[in-house]
Design a protein around this motif. Sequence first.
Motif, PDB file in Angstrom:
ATOM      1  N   PHE B  34       0.805  -1.221   0.000  1.00  0.00           N
ATOM      2  CA  PHE B  34       0.000   0.000   0.000  1.00  0.00           C
ATOM      3  C   PHE B  34       0.838   1.271   0.000  1.00  0.00           C
ATOM      4  O   PHE B  34       0.307   2.362   0.136  1.00  0.00           O
ATOM      5  N   PRO B  50      -2.530   5.688   2.250  1.00  0.00           N
ATOM      6  CA  PRO B  50      -2.144   4.460   1.545  1.00  0.00           C
ATOM      7  C   PRO B  50      -2.511   4.558   0.074  1.00  0.00           C
ATOM      8  O   PRO B  50      -3.472   5.250  -0.281  1.00  0.00           O
ATOM      9  N   SER B  51      -1.709   3.916  -0.759  1.00  0.00           N
ATOM     10  CA  SER B  51      -1.962   3.986  -2.189  1.00  0.00           C
ATOM     11  C   SER B  51      -2.419   2.637  -2.689  1.00  0.00           C
ATOM     12  O   SER B  51      -1.823   1.608  -2.364  1.00  0.00           O
ATOM     13  N   VAL B  52      -3.490   2.643  -3.489  1.00  0.00           N
ATOM     14  CA  VAL B  52      -3.969   1.371  -4.024  1.00  0.00           C
ATOM     15  C   VAL B  52      -3.548   1.211  -5.480  1.00  0.00           C
ATOM     16  O   VAL B  52      -3.855   0.215  -6.114  1.00  0.00           O
ATOM     17  N   ASN B  54      -0.811   0.448  -6.793  1.00  0.00           N
ATOM     18  CA  ASN B  54       0.018  -0.712  -7.091  1.00  0.00           C
ATOM     19  C   ASN B  54      -0.793  -1.918  -7.542  1.00  0.00           C
ATOM     20  O   ASN B  54      -0.351  -2.699  -8.368  1.00  0.00           O
ATOM     21  N   PHE B  55      -1.970  -2.071  -6.943  1.00  0.00           N
ATOM     22  CA  PHE B  55      -2.753  -3.264  -7.246  1.00  0.00           C
ATOM     23  C   PHE B  55      -3.233  -3.256  -8.696  1.00  0.00           C
ATOM     24  O   PHE B  55      -3.119  -4.265  -9.399  1.00  0.00           O
ATOM     25  N   TRP B  59      -1.919  -5.915 -11.444  1.00  0.00           N
ATOM     26  CA  TRP B  59      -2.919  -6.733 -12.126  1.00  0.00           C
ATOM     27  C   TRP B  59      -2.727  -6.650 -13.638  1.00  0.00           C
ATOM     28  O   TRP B  59      -2.722  -7.665 -14.343  1.00  0.00           O
ATOM     29  N   ALA B 243       2.224  -5.928  -4.204  1.00  0.00           N
ATOM     30  CA  ALA B 243       0.806  -5.924  -4.575  1.00  0.00           C
ATOM     31  C   ALA B 243       0.505  -7.175  -5.397  1.00  0.00           C
ATOM     32  O   ALA B 243      -0.514  -7.843  -5.197  1.00  0.00           O
TER      33      ALA B 243
END
Lengths: 324, 273
Positions: B34, B50-52, B54-55, B59, B243
């Motif tokens: 995150f 937090p950073s999302v 990366n996900f 992906w 991630a």
Amino acid sequence: MTLSATVSGLNSVPAAVAAQEEAARLKPPAPARKRVSRSGIRAPWWFLVPALGIYLFIVVWPSITGAIYSFTDWNGLASDWSFVGFENFAEVFSDRRAVAALVNTVVLAAVVMVVQNVIGLGLALAVNNTIKSRSILKVVFFAPVVLTPLVAGYIWSYLLAPEGGINSVLSSVGLSDLAHDWLGDPNTALFAICGEIIWQFSGYSMVIFLAGLQAVPEEVLEAATIDGAGVWRRFFSVILPLLNGAIVINLMLSLIGGLKQFDQVMAMTGGGPGTATETISTTIYKSAFSTGEYPVSIALAVVMTILIAVLASVQFRLTSRKAD
Amino acid sequence: MNRYTRLSFVREVALIIVGVLFLVPLFALVNVAFKPSNSRTSALELDFPPSVANFGLAWGQGALGGALINSFIVAVCSVLGVVVIAAFASYPLARITRRWSRLTFYLFIGGLLIPTQLGLLPLYVTMRDLGLLGTLGALILMNIGTQLPFSIFLYTTFMREMPLDYEEAALLDGCGPVRTFASVVFPLLRAVTGTVVILNSVSVWNEFFTPLLYLSGSGNTTAPVAIYNFVGQYVAQWPLVFAGLIITVLPILVLYFILQKHIIKGFAGGLKG
């Protein structure tokens, strides 16, 4: 048990052998039981056909041909080959990488087997108690076991990196002298990998020890206490002998898992630095699929099979005798 | 001995500390995933916000969706195959007392000590000649073959202890052997089936060596192979890599935390033989 303990992965295989041999040792030979009943129950033999077919195709036949090819100059492509005696084995034992891999693998398996089981037993004894959080702690300690070994390896290679979590914790508590490039130093890399494996699979040993502890009756422990046995005496004279079955299975599992080690090494070091963490499995893989030395690869696989059979049976003999 | 004493309290606190230490690597996994990609904080410090991102990136870049679907197909087919094939095979092994039946049982058990590495190259060449390299089918076949010995061991030893009465009743009611096995014997085996399903699902999902060999060079990957390639490509971009790691282990971890009791029992139960 498993797994492919992973074991690589969770290798459940050796445990079964241990369990079976253990059962055979403990029980007198069973009287011939009547499995065919008076009323004529028939279990058709052809129920076996699919299993036998796949097993012979995937395991038996390739293993036999692999063992035979180890005495030939077969290179994986040409259909003609000839016998060369023990030449491939001589090559394995004169190949620095292969010899390093054999030594590393045995060291890794021995360290993991001892430390993982001591920690696993400690956790089992601690959790098998009146403490209130025992069920949640069991879940916590076991959680790394189901984690993909490759992924666990990557997490630890981050933690162990020069600027990783472990070094930053060390410096923040004033121990920056101990900070280290754990995986980059040939003297610590193998043990750092052992540490990761121990973290991942101690929970597995714990669960098996817990199952064994169920067999230690409370009354026996109380009787020992009344007879004046202290904590250590109770542990060594009562608990440990009753745990013999669990010990045999646990040692067998971690030993064979360690001898097959592949995933975590590939994730954490890829075998380096130099050959410091090369294992038998990584060498078999690399000599077959990157350098094309098929004879070395296949002879090394035979050495590995013999090593597993010999060390596993030595371990089994030594640990089972203790109970007598 | 069973009372909660002051000593128990000390022990409990100590053990909770050990438990927290055990969770540190998993905490680091989630925490780092995150972090923004340019973060300079250490593994144990939290970044706000937090950073999302990366996900989404992982992906897309890691082709993880396809890999997860493949892993899922391989796991379901392998486990179903092992359960059905091993259960059927164990019935004659448990019920027939002839010599050949015992010898066949030992033939299967012997497979427990043989590392897959021994037959690696010959089998690889055979699969290549059959045109199966790079297919999920090869992987499923491999998994079934290598998992059969242990599953057969569990089923057979359990079935040998099972009374014959139900089968006799089925026979008297006019059931043939297939019907007897499928509707009478197999349902009675569900405890073993549970163990077999749990152990095999975990080991097949986590398997790396076999798919690395059999899928390399093809477009197909499974979750661990996709992660291996992904890390090779984005080495040292830890937030992105982590991630990706989370995405691939999430299915098995979620399953674990939902079914923890059964899974732990499955692992311990398989061992007792």
